[in-house]
Motif scaffolding. Structure first.
Motif, PDB file in Angstrom:
ATOM      1  N   GLU A   1       0.947  -1.441   0.168  1.00  0.00           N
ATOM      2  CA  GLU A   1      -0.071   0.152   0.047  1.00  0.00           C
ATOM      3  C   GLU A   1       0.832   1.108   0.082  1.00  0.00           C
ATOM      4  OE1 GLU A   1      -2.582  -0.046   3.171  1.00  0.00           O
ATOM      5  OE2 GLU A   1      -3.907  -1.836   2.468  1.00  0.00           O
ATOM      6  N   THR A   2       2.096   1.329   0.530  1.00  0.00           N
ATOM      7  CA  THR A   2       2.759   2.520   0.931  1.00  0.00           C
ATOM      8  C   THR A   2       4.105   2.285  -0.270  1.00  0.00           C
ATOM      9  OG1 THR A   2       3.673   1.507   2.858  1.00  0.00           O
ATOM     10  CG2 THR A   2       1.905   2.910   3.048  1.00  0.00           C
ATOM     11  N   ALA A   3       4.653   1.416  -0.777  1.00  0.00           N
ATOM     12  CA  ALA A   3       5.715   0.960  -1.378  1.00  0.00           C
ATOM     13  C   ALA A   3       5.804   1.860  -2.726  1.00  0.00           C
ATOM     14  CB  ALA A   3       5.868  -0.468  -1.639  1.00  0.00           C
ATOM     15  N   HIS A   4       6.811   2.512  -2.621  1.00  0.00           N
ATOM     16  CA  HIS A   4       7.165   3.239  -3.847  1.00  0.00           C
ATOM     17  C   HIS A   4       7.832   2.367  -4.685  1.00  0.00           C
ATOM     18  CE1 HIS A   4       7.699   7.518  -1.484  1.00  0.00           C
ATOM     19  NE2 HIS A   4       6.317   7.047  -1.725  1.00  0.00           N
ATOM     20  N   VAL A   5       8.626   1.574  -4.461  1.00  0.00           N
ATOM     21  CA  VAL A   5       9.355   0.509  -5.367  1.00  0.00           C
ATOM     22  C   VAL A   5       9.160  -0.925  -4.737  1.00  0.00           C
ATOM     23  CG1 VAL A   5      11.681  -0.161  -6.123  1.00  0.00           C
ATOM     24  CG2 VAL A   5      11.377   2.284  -5.879  1.00  0.00           C
ATOM     25  N   ARG A   6       8.693  -1.638  -5.593  1.00  0.00           N
ATOM     26  CA  ARG A   6       8.318  -3.037  -4.956  1.00  0.00           C
ATOM     27  C   ARG A   6       9.562  -4.180  -5.240  1.00  0.00           C
ATOM     28  NH1 ARG A   6       2.117  -4.214  -5.750  1.00  0.00           N
ATOM     29  NH2 ARG A   6       1.218  -1.826  -4.994  1.00  0.00           N
TER      30      ARG A   6
ATOM     31  N   TYR B   1      12.587  -0.801   8.212  1.00  0.00           N
ATOM     32  CA  TYR B   1      11.641  -0.289   7.081  1.00  0.00           C
ATOM     33  C   TYR B   1      10.415   0.047   7.944  1.00  0.00           C
ATOM     34  CZ  TYR B   1       9.966  -4.920   7.578  1.00  0.00           C
ATOM     35  OH  TYR B   1       9.345  -6.272   8.243  1.00  0.00           O
TER      36      TYR B   1
ATOM     37  N   HIS C   1       4.175   7.162  11.343  1.00  0.00           N
ATOM     38  CA  HIS C   1       4.605   6.836  10.106  1.00  0.00           C
ATOM     39  C   HIS C   1       5.642   5.539  10.229  1.00  0.00           C
ATOM     40  CE1 HIS C   1       2.308   9.943   8.465  1.00  0.00           C
ATOM     41  NE2 HIS C   1       3.116  10.802   8.657  1.00  0.00           N
TER      42      HIS C   1
ATOM     43  N   ALA D   1       6.693   5.115   3.346  1.00  0.00           N
ATOM     44  CA  ALA D   1       7.496   4.245   2.599  1.00  0.00           C
ATOM     45  C   ALA D   1       8.953   3.725   2.897  1.00  0.00           C
ATOM     46  CB  ALA D   1       7.487   5.056   0.905  1.00  0.00           C
ATOM     47  N   VAL D   2       9.506   4.760   3.401  1.00  0.00           N
ATOM     48  CA  VAL D   2      10.787   4.786   4.050  1.00  0.00           C
ATOM     49  C   VAL D   2      11.166   5.421   5.192  1.00  0.00           C
ATOM     50  CG1 VAL D   2      11.698   4.519   1.595  1.00  0.00           C
ATOM     51  CG2 VAL D   2      11.600   6.710   2.491  1.00  0.00           C
TER      52      VAL D   2
END
Length: 211
Positions: free
Chosen positions: A47-52, A142, A90, A121-122
């Motif tokens: 749901e929040t990943a920018h890069v998978r 993470y 977060h 995300a990070v």
């Protein structure tokens, strides 16, 4: 009968992770429970990943943590080391710093985890930098979603600015540390926040039985 992975898996590469986790927890959790937690962990992180690229690896790590927490929650009260859970919005700043610092200071005498009610995300780069300066690296850190298992397993839940979004479970000790959010702050301010959290950590360790 086909031996192909269950279509319930959102990524077929998770089949290897499911088999590995099921073997590790054989006799305690069914393969179905393992697969459910693994799939849920993957979907939450997605749901929040920018890069998978690393989602499968992170999903296995998150599922492993949730399964360990579930096992601890089912264990007899008072067994094992105290478990402390840090929660912020977060899981990219305050709770990451607190968990890393407590892990460093406690030297294995406390089990530590962290999570976010609305994970980013990070991890914030300034947060990673000030922790490296303090002698602890966040290379494996993470942002993680807050799940029922980690709350149920915790002896102490420390909230850090997540407000009403933090769950309350009867029988747990709850502490609230009113620490400023380091997101977007200059590095000098983030260092001050780190030191403030470290002072709280010292007090927490001193309050634990046997410390």
């Amino acid at each position: 009968m086909s031996t192909s992975p269950s279509p319930a898996l959102p990524d077929q590469r998770l089949a290897t992770s499911a088999a590995r986790l099921a073997a590790r927890h054989a006799g305690h959790f069914s393969p179905e429970t393992v697969q459910h937690l693994l799939t849920d962990s993957y979907l939450r992180l997605a749901e929040t990943a920018h890069v998978r690229t690393h989602l499968v690896v992170l999903a296995e790590r998150l599922a492993a943590e949730r399964l360990d927490a579930l096992a601890r929650a089912h264990a007899a009260p008072g067994t094992g080391v105290p478990r402390v859970l840090f929660v912020c919005s977060h899981n990219a700043g305050r709770s990451q710093m607190a968990a890393a610092l407590l892990g460093l200071r406690a030297g294995g005498r406390v089990a530590v985890s962290s999570a976010g009610t609305d994970p980013a995300a990070v991890v914030e780069p300034e947060v990673a930098q000030v922790l490296i300066e303090a002698g602890v690296a966040l290379q494996d850190a993470y942002p993680k979603p807050l799940t029922d298992e980690v709350v149920q397993a915790a002896d102490i839940v420390v909230t850090m600015g997540c407000g009403d979004a933090c769950p309350v479970v009867p029988g747990r000790l709850y502490l609230d540390w009113p620490v400023a959010d380091p997101e977007g702050a200059p590095i000098t301010v983030v260092r001050t926040i780190r030191d403030e959290i470290d002072a709280h950590i010292t007090e927490l360790l001193a309050s634990l039985p046997g410390h």
